[in-house]
Design a protein around this motif. Sequence first.
Motif, short mmCIF file in Angstrom:
data_model
loop_
_atom_site.label_atom_id
_atom_site.label_comp_id
_atom_site.label_asym_id
_atom_site.label_seq_id
_atom_site.Cartn_x
_atom_site.Cartn_y
_atom_site.Cartn_z
N ASP A 73 21.25 -24.27 -13.59
CA ASP A 73 22.05 -23.26 -12.89
C ASP A 73 21.21 -22.19 -12.19
N SER A 74 19.98 -21.97 -12.63
CA SER A 74 19.18 -20.88 -12.03
C SER A 74 17.72 -21.27 -11.96
N LEU A 75 17.45 -22.37 -11.27
CA LEU A 75 16.08 -22.87 -11.17
C LEU A 75 15.16 -21.86 -10.50
N ASP A 76 15.63 -21.20 -9.43
CA ASP A 76 14.81 -20.21 -8.73
C ASP A 76 14.43 -19.07 -9.67
N GLN A 77 15.38 -18.61 -10.45
CA GLN A 77 15.11 -17.51 -11.37
C GLN A 77 14.09 -17.92 -12.43
N GLN A 78 14.20 -19.15 -12.95
CA GLN A 78 13.25 -19.61 -13.95
C GLN A 78 11.85 -19.72 -13.35
N ALA A 79 11.77 -20.16 -12.10
CA ALA A 79 10.47 -20.23 -11.43
C ALA A 79 9.86 -18.84 -11.29
N THR A 80 10.70 -17.84 -11.01
CA THR A 80 10.20 -16.47 -10.89
C THR A 80 9.67 -15.96 -12.23
N VAL A 81 10.35 -16.30 -13.31
CA VAL A 81 9.90 -15.88 -14.64
C VAL A 81 8.53 -16.47 -14.95
N VAL A 82 8.36 -17.76 -14.66
CA VAL A 82 7.08 -18.41 -14.92
C VAL A 82 5.98 -17.81 -14.02
N ARG A 83 6.30 -17.63 -12.74
CA ARG A 83 5.31 -17.07 -11.82
C ARG A 83 4.87 -15.68 -12.27
N THR A 84 5.83 -14.87 -12.72
CA THR A 84 5.50 -13.52 -13.19
C THR A 84 4.58 -13.58 -14.40
N ALA A 85 4.85 -14.49 -15.31
CA ALA A 85 4.00 -14.63 -16.49
C ALA A 85 2.58 -15.05 -16.10
N LEU A 86 2.47 -15.96 -15.13
CA LEU A 86 1.15 -16.40 -14.68
C LEU A 86 0.39 -15.25 -14.02
N MET A 87 1.07 -14.48 -13.19
CA MET A 87 0.42 -13.37 -12.50
C MET A 87 0.00 -12.27 -13.47
N ALA A 88 0.81 -12.08 -14.53
CA ALA A 88 0.51 -11.01 -15.49
C ALA A 88 -0.63 -11.37 -16.42
N VAL B 145 8.21 -26.70 -10.70
CA VAL B 145 6.79 -26.46 -10.43
C VAL B 145 6.43 -26.92 -9.04
N ASP B 146 6.92 -28.10 -8.64
CA ASP B 146 6.57 -28.67 -7.35
C ASP B 146 7.19 -27.88 -6.19
N GLU B 147 8.49 -27.62 -6.27
CA GLU B 147 9.19 -27.00 -5.14
C GLU B 147 8.86 -25.52 -4.97
N HIS B 148 8.45 -24.86 -6.04
CA HIS B 148 8.16 -23.43 -5.94
C HIS B 148 6.66 -23.13 -5.87
N GLY B 149 5.88 -24.16 -5.65
CA GLY B 149 4.45 -23.96 -5.42
C GLY B 149 3.70 -23.36 -6.59
N LEU B 150 4.14 -23.64 -7.81
CA LEU B 150 3.42 -23.14 -8.97
C LEU B 150 2.19 -24.01 -9.23
N PRO B 151 1.14 -23.45 -9.80
CA PRO B 151 -0.02 -24.29 -10.13
C PRO B 151 0.36 -25.37 -11.13
N ASP B 152 -0.31 -26.50 -11.03
CA ASP B 152 0.01 -27.61 -11.92
C ASP B 152 -0.43 -27.29 -13.35
N PRO B 153 0.48 -27.45 -14.31
CA PRO B 153 0.11 -27.28 -15.71
C PRO B 153 -0.33 -28.61 -16.31
N VAL B 154 -0.70 -28.59 -17.56
CA VAL B 154 -0.80 -29.83 -18.32
C VAL B 154 0.55 -30.01 -19.01
N TRP B 155 1.06 -31.24 -18.98
CA TRP B 155 2.43 -31.48 -19.43
C TRP B 155 2.45 -32.07 -20.84
N ASN B 156 3.45 -31.63 -21.61
CA ASN B 156 3.75 -32.22 -22.93
C ASN B 156 2.49 -32.34 -23.80
N VAL B 157 2.03 -31.19 -24.24
CA VAL B 157 0.79 -31.16 -25.02
C VAL B 157 1.01 -30.47 -26.37
#
Length: 348
Positions: free
Chosen positions: A318-333, A239-251
């Motif tokens: 193994d694929s942190l960048d790819q996982q960040a892209t998946v989350v970003r896509t879900a947020l944008m959609a 979340v931090d390195e890929h500039g994703l908006p901050d979520p609420v954690w462990n809820v």
Amino acid sequence: MNHDAPLSSRSPHRLTGLRRRVLTTAQLRAHGVTPADTNARCRPGGPWQQLLPGVYLLHPGPPTPEERLHAVLLYAGRCRDTGGVPAQPHADEPRPPVRYTDAVVTGLAALALHGFTSAPPLLSLERIDVLVPRLRRLRSTRCAHVLREAALPAPVQIGGFPVAPVPRALADAVAELDDAPAVRRLLTEAVRAGHCEAAAVVRELNRARLLTRPHVVDAVDSLLAEGRALAEDRLYRMVDEHGLPDPVWNVDLRLPGGPDLGGVDAYWPEHAVAVELDTRAPRQDDDDTEWSEYARKREHLERLGITVVHTTPRKLRDSLDQQATVVRTALMASTEREPAMYVVVLPR
């Protein structure tokens, strides 16, 4: 020096150049040394010594760790080389490439080769565990401890030696250990040092039927906690390195005045996107209950309009960048979806 010249043709002075060499009876015979010659040189006070049945060390001093590994693999498996002498040459001679088949180093020796600081150094090990095909008629003897397996694991090449992958090497090491702190240290280092994921270790321990031993179960509980903590750290870093908006954690999520919908590791309320970190690990008494419960929770959340992104510790490693892209896509959609039902967000 010509490696293909018969050993029997060498003068005694030239034979001293063969120190730190490990050869089998067949290889010595191919170089012109008869069994009688070999036996004579292996007499007390002689220049050679027998390390294992049919395997000889061509110098009188203690074998190095590498020479012991060569000897065990020559005894337990089959060897192919391009230089005619599958062993460690003299320091000033080029080392011919060696390929061993039907033998894989495992257990503590394998962990030492993988670089485990919590494993004893090779020099201190009294025996070396080696995997061979189940149908091989071969006995453990001296420093060679033979373990039979129907299908050998695909080895990792370390220093020219075929070595079992970390999860398998751990299982074979733990099978021989009753020292609870030692088991805990090995399992913890496997995950903390990034050798493998906790789930892979537990799968191998389960396959080896070691999860009935109390000291192993206790170590596994610590291992899973360690694995989850590392995976959560990677999720925070993503979340931090890929500039994703901050979520609420462990809820925990629940409907207003309704039932609990379950916990998630990260949640973006304004986007109705959740991330769930799957750190489940197989146990001997597992059935499909845990997975079915997880699937029902995910389906329920998605029926309420909440997008659930499923990830695992391995994917985050193994694929942190790819996982960040998946989350970003879900947020944008989220702007293109029907609004999700309102849910109450509570800290876990």
